[in-house]
Design an enzyme around this catalytic site. Structure first.
Site, short mmCIF file in Angstrom:
data_model
loop_
_atom_site.label_atom_id
_atom_site.label_comp_id
_atom_site.label_asym_id
_atom_site.label_seq_id
_atom_site.Cartn_x
_atom_site.Cartn_y
_atom_site.Cartn_z
N ARG A 123 -13.78 -18.44 0.51
CA ARG A 123 -12.45 -18.52 1.23
C ARG A 123 -11.36 -18.69 0.26
O ARG A 123 -10.19 -18.84 0.57
CB ARG A 123 -12.18 -19.31 2.29
CG ARG A 123 -13.36 -18.92 3.47
CD ARG A 123 -13.07 -19.77 4.83
NE ARG A 123 -13.84 -19.27 5.82
CZ ARG A 123 -14.96 -20.09 6.11
NH1 ARG A 123 -15.36 -20.91 5.27
NH2 ARG A 123 -15.71 -19.59 6.96
N LYS A 158 -2.11 -8.19 -4.62
CA LYS A 158 -2.74 -7.30 -3.77
C LYS A 158 -4.25 -7.16 -4.26
O LYS A 158 -4.22 -7.01 -5.64
CB LYS A 158 -2.11 -5.95 -3.41
CG LYS A 158 -1.06 -5.92 -2.42
CD LYS A 158 -0.78 -4.32 -1.96
CE LYS A 158 0.38 -4.46 -0.98
NZ LYS A 158 0.67 -3.00 -0.64
N GLU A 185 3.37 5.15 -12.96
CA GLU A 185 3.97 4.25 -12.13
C GLU A 185 5.26 3.82 -12.98
O GLU A 185 6.29 3.26 -12.04
CB GLU A 185 3.13 2.79 -12.60
CG GLU A 185 1.92 2.92 -11.36
CD GLU A 185 2.32 2.72 -9.94
OE1 GLU A 185 3.30 2.82 -9.45
OE2 GLU A 185 1.23 2.93 -9.22
N LYS A 198 9.10 -5.66 -9.51
CA LYS A 198 7.92 -5.95 -8.39
C LYS A 198 8.14 -7.52 -8.11
O LYS A 198 7.90 -7.66 -6.98
CB LYS A 198 6.74 -5.56 -8.97
CG LYS A 198 5.57 -5.84 -8.09
CD LYS A 198 4.25 -5.22 -8.59
CE LYS A 198 3.08 -5.11 -7.33
NZ LYS A 198 2.16 -4.49 -7.67
N GLU A 204 4.38 -7.90 3.03
CA GLU A 204 4.88 -6.44 3.58
C GLU A 204 5.11 -6.67 4.81
O GLU A 204 4.87 -5.81 5.91
CB GLU A 204 3.70 -5.33 3.30
CG GLU A 204 3.89 -4.86 2.04
CD GLU A 204 2.89 -3.45 1.88
OE1 GLU A 204 3.17 -2.87 1.08
OE2 GLU A 204 1.79 -3.41 2.50
N ARG A 219 8.91 -4.94 0.61
CA ARG A 219 7.70 -4.63 -0.37
C ARG A 219 7.37 -3.23 -0.22
O ARG A 219 6.73 -2.70 -1.18
CB ARG A 219 6.64 -5.56 -0.14
CG ARG A 219 5.53 -5.37 -1.12
CD ARG A 219 4.53 -6.54 -0.95
NE ARG A 219 3.28 -6.34 -1.94
CZ ARG A 219 2.69 -6.99 -2.61
NH1 ARG A 219 2.76 -8.24 -2.25
NH2 ARG A 219 1.70 -6.84 -3.47
N ASN A 262 5.77 1.15 -2.74
CA ASN A 262 4.68 2.43 -2.43
C ASN A 262 5.47 3.77 -2.49
O ASN A 262 5.04 4.71 -1.99
CB ASN A 262 4.33 2.34 -0.67
CG ASN A 262 3.58 1.12 -0.52
OD1 ASN A 262 2.52 0.90 -1.24
ND2 ASN A 262 3.87 0.42 0.38
N HIS A 267 3.42 6.76 -3.23
CA HIS A 267 2.12 6.45 -2.99
C HIS A 267 1.39 7.07 -1.78
O HIS A 267 0.37 7.21 -1.69
CB HIS A 267 1.91 5.05 -2.86
CG HIS A 267 2.14 4.42 -4.28
ND1 HIS A 267 3.01 4.47 -5.07
CD2 HIS A 267 1.05 3.67 -5.14
CE1 HIS A 267 2.74 3.67 -6.22
NE2 HIS A 267 1.56 3.19 -6.13
N HIS A 274 -1.93 8.46 -3.11
CA HIS A 274 -3.35 7.99 -2.54
C HIS A 274 -4.33 9.17 -2.04
O HIS A 274 -5.13 9.39 -2.40
CB HIS A 274 -3.07 6.98 -1.55
CG HIS A 274 -2.60 5.56 -2.38
ND1 HIS A 274 -2.30 4.42 -1.56
CD2 HIS A 274 -2.65 5.25 -3.47
CE1 HIS A 274 -2.08 3.54 -2.25
NE2 HIS A 274 -2.16 3.96 -3.51
N HIS A 292 -4.61 7.50 -10.93
CA HIS A 292 -3.58 7.09 -9.96
C HIS A 292 -2.23 7.39 -10.40
O HIS A 292 -1.35 7.94 -9.56
CB HIS A 292 -3.73 5.65 -9.87
CG HIS A 292 -2.76 5.00 -8.99
ND1 HIS A 292 -2.95 4.96 -7.70
CD2 HIS A 292 -1.85 4.02 -9.26
CE1 HIS A 292 -1.72 4.22 -7.10
NE2 HIS A 292 -1.24 3.66 -8.07
#
Length: 329
Positions: free
Chosen positions: A97, A119, A161, A189, A199, A204, A208, A211, A215, A227
């Site tokens: 965990r 993330k 990016e 960022k 988010e 945040r 994206n 994106h 994606h 990417h």
């Protein structure tokens, strides 16, 4: 966060700060480029690329952690591109965990974006990053020496990016050094993540930008588009959509294409891509709720857009034939 040449050699210092007595190093780099963490450790080989960003890879890492006897007071070190930091980070988040993780991103893409922000994720056949967790690294070491080992295509992916950062408040980074570009991208960022780590408030979501389509293009092309290349196309499309909705001027629309072209990237859909399939993939995006959701430029800067519910293609959809390194949409 450390940025600059040779900072990988400070890994042992960062591991010591965690108090870990053992480490597992998940590395996509050759032995000479994988630094010693300064404690007894196991090295697991990783393969950068979206094809290896799966739950089976995450399971393999966790099982090796257990076989090595890694405890929750030890540390995982990820050395590689964004897919490696994503999967190793997810394994670290899940094992016991949560065990501490340190990232050594080795691609421009990972240094400007993928390795920072907390993330982690893995792909499913149905979409990109549909499984993941928020798990902040204890440290990120962006060694710019790694960039000299990258192909031109891999560098271009990172530039995608950086081009996106132009429109979310990082400033114009054209003509700046890699160290300056990385620092400015990470600084922006960090501002957004600190204000909205999970988010929940919407701040945040600015990260994206480009994106939603990006994606979908990655999955729709079987990841033949890198990417950053896909995000560059998504960024130009976001500019076109914002212009169509009257949010920005024609000059600002053109600026999207100009910035992307500056970095040697295309803003056009590759040939053979089915727009209907892309729309279906965009509706599976993790940001989507009842329709298509985009982050769009506007008079007060980029904002998350209202849902785009129509089942049809947006009217400004870029219907182009083949990609060209410097072509506009």
């Amino acid at each position: 966060m450390l940025i600059g040449p040779g900072v990988r050699h400070r890994l042992a210092e960062q591991v010591a700060r965690t108090g870990a007595r053992r480490a597992v190093v998940v590395s996509a780099r050759p032995a000479g480029w994988t630094p010693d963490p300064g404690v007894p450790h196991l090295v697991l080989s990783a393969e950068d690329g979206e094809a290896g960003k799966t739950l089976s890879v995450v399971e393999r890492y966790c099982r090796r952690f257990a076989q090595f006897g890694l405890s929750r007071t030890d540390v995982v070190v990820a050395v590689g591109g964004g897919s490696t930091t994503d999967t190793a980070g997810l394994a670290a988040a899940l094992y016991h965990r949560g065990v501490p993780v340190i990232h050594l991103p080795t691609t421009l893409l990972a240094q400007v974006d993928a390795s920072v922000g907390g993330k982690t994720g893995a792909n499913l056949p149905e979409g990109k990053n549909l499984v993941g967790a928020y798990w902040q690294p204890r440290a990120v070491l962006c060694d710019t020496d790694y960039l000299a080992t990258l192909s031109a295509a891999e560098l271009r992916s990172g530039y995608g990016e950086i081009a996106r950062c132009h429109f979310i408040g990082a400033g114009d980074l054209r003509g700046r050094s890699h160290t300056e570009q990385i620092a400015a991208s990470v600084r922006r960022k960090a501002e957004l993540v600190s204000a909205d780590e999970r988010e929940s408030s919407g701040r945040r979501h600015l990260l994206n930008y480009g994106h939603t389509l990006g994606h979908a293009l990655e999955v729709g092309t079987g990841f033949t588009l890198r990417h950053g290349e896909a995000v560059a196309i998504g960024t130009v499309f976001a500019g076109r959509l914002a212009g169509h909705l009257g949010r920005i001027t024609p000059e600002r629309v053109a600026e999207h294409a100009e910035v992307v072209a500056h970095y040697g990237l295309s803003g056009r859909l590759p040939s053979g891509v089915d727009p209907a399939a892309l729309l279906a993939l965009m509706r599976r995006d993790k940001k989507a709720t009842t329709g298509l959701t985009f982050v769009l430029d506007g008079p007060r800067g980029a904002r998350r857009s209202p849902t785009y519910p129509s089942p049809r293609s947006p009217p400004c959809w870029p219907r182009c034939r083949a990609p060209s390194p410097r072509a506009e949409v």
